[in-house]
Every structure is written in structure tokens, then in C-alpha cells.
Design an enzyme around this catalytic site. Structure first.
Site, PDB file in Angstrom:
ATOM      1  N   GLN A   1       0.845  -1.193   0.000  1.00  0.00           N
ATOM      2  CA  GLN A   1       0.000   0.000   0.000  1.00  0.00           C
ATOM      3  C   GLN A   1       0.885   1.250   0.000  1.00  0.00           C
ATOM      4  O   GLN A   1       1.160   1.829   1.038  1.00  0.00           O
ATOM      5  CB  GLN A   1      -0.908  -0.026   1.240  1.00  0.00           C
ATOM      6  CG  GLN A   1      -1.962   1.033   1.256  1.00  0.00           C
ATOM      7  CD  GLN A   1      -2.987   0.836   0.168  1.00  0.00           C
ATOM      8  OE1 GLN A   1      -3.385  -0.285  -0.127  1.00  0.00           O
ATOM      9  NE2 GLN A   1      -3.420   1.913  -0.434  1.00  0.00           N
ATOM     10  N   PHE A   2       1.337   1.660  -1.184  1.00  0.00           N
ATOM     11  CA  PHE A   2       2.265   2.785  -1.287  1.00  0.00           C
ATOM     12  C   PHE A   2       1.663   4.090  -0.777  1.00  0.00           C
ATOM     13  O   PHE A   2       2.381   5.000  -0.369  1.00  0.00           O
ATOM     14  CB  PHE A   2       2.764   2.958  -2.729  1.00  0.00           C
ATOM     15  CG  PHE A   2       1.767   3.567  -3.664  1.00  0.00           C
ATOM     16  CD1 PHE A   2       1.777   4.934  -3.904  1.00  0.00           C
ATOM     17  CD2 PHE A   2       0.810   2.789  -4.303  1.00  0.00           C
ATOM     18  CE1 PHE A   2       0.847   5.505  -4.760  1.00  0.00           C
ATOM     19  CE2 PHE A   2      -0.108   3.340  -5.159  1.00  0.00           C
ATOM     20  CZ  PHE A   2      -0.092   4.716  -5.389  1.00  0.00           C
ATOM     21  N   THR A   3       0.337   4.195  -0.743  1.00  0.00           N
ATOM     22  CA  THR A   3      -0.286   5.447  -0.318  1.00  0.00           C
ATOM     23  C   THR A   3      -0.035   5.756   1.159  1.00  0.00           C
ATOM     24  O   THR A   3      -0.206   6.894   1.585  1.00  0.00           O
ATOM     25  CB  THR A   3      -1.803   5.433  -0.585  1.00  0.00           C
ATOM     26  OG1 THR A   3      -2.394   4.343   0.115  1.00  0.00           O
ATOM     27  CG2 THR A   3      -2.085   5.308  -2.077  1.00  0.00           C
TER      28      THR A   3
END
Length: 113
Positions: free
Chosen positions: A78-80
Site C-alpha cells: 500500500q504505497f499510499t
């Protein structure tokens, strides 16, 4: 490296309408890998997660780890989580590691016992 841990009774990941993974009773972990993160950061996280006492015992006290309850882990990239939201209304994802770099640490963490 940032991780959000959520205790779950059931969790699944669906991609393009197809379920690719699911677990019962355990932890859903959203993992954000930042530029500059290294294997030692993944090792630290891998050492901490299994022993976190975040599951309830018979007295409704959080005294049990996911190992104690025989839980499973569903790890989701989950890069966010690494977004910088300090300026304006559009998050900057500059702190996030590039996908290939992040995937190396994600895979490493996923394989760590």
C-alpha cells in the site's frame, strides 16, 4: 517503512473481480515502503509483528499475539501510506519507494518467518 495492522476475523484481496487471497482470524497488514528503507527495517518489523499482544485473552485483555491465537497474516502492498499530505490538497508520493525497489522489500518481508 510504515505498516497498518488490523485484527480481522476474515479478510480477502480481490483484483479485477477475482479473489487472489483470503485468510481467517489474524492480521491484515497494509505495508508502505519508503525510499531508503532497507532489509534491516523489514527485519525489525518481522520481529515485532508476531509478538505484538493485540488479541484478547479469555478475560478480554489484549495479552495474546497472532501466534498465540493461531492466526494468519494477509500482507498487502500500500504505497499510499507513504504519502506526504502536508501541502495543498494533492498528496505527494515522492517518499514512496519506486515499485521495483518496494517490491523487493515487500517480497522479503512476506517470506520472513
Amino acid at each position: 517503512m510504515k505498516a497498518v495492522l488490523q485484527r480481522i476475523k476474515y479478510a480477502s484481496v480481490t483484483v479485477d473481480g477475482e479473489k487472489v487471497s483470503s485468510i481467517d482470524n489474524g492480521l491484515l497488514i497494509l505495508l508502505g515502503v519508503e525510499s531508503g528503507d532497507m532489509q534491516k527495517d523489514a527485519d525489525k518489523l518481522a520481529g515485532k509483528i508476531p509478538v505484538l499482544r493485540i488479541f484478547e485473552d479469555d478475560n478480554s485483555k489484549m495479552n495474546l499475539s497472532y501466534i498465540d491465537v493461531g492466526g494468519e497474516i494477509l500482507l498487502v502492498s500500500q504505497f499510499t501510506l507513504c504519502a506526504d499530505c502536508t501541502h495543498g490538497r494533492r498528496p505527494s508520493f515522492t517518499p514512496s519507494a519506486p515499485p521495483k525497489e518496494a517490491n523487493v522489500l515487500y517480497e522479503y518481508l512476506a517470506k520472513t518467518p
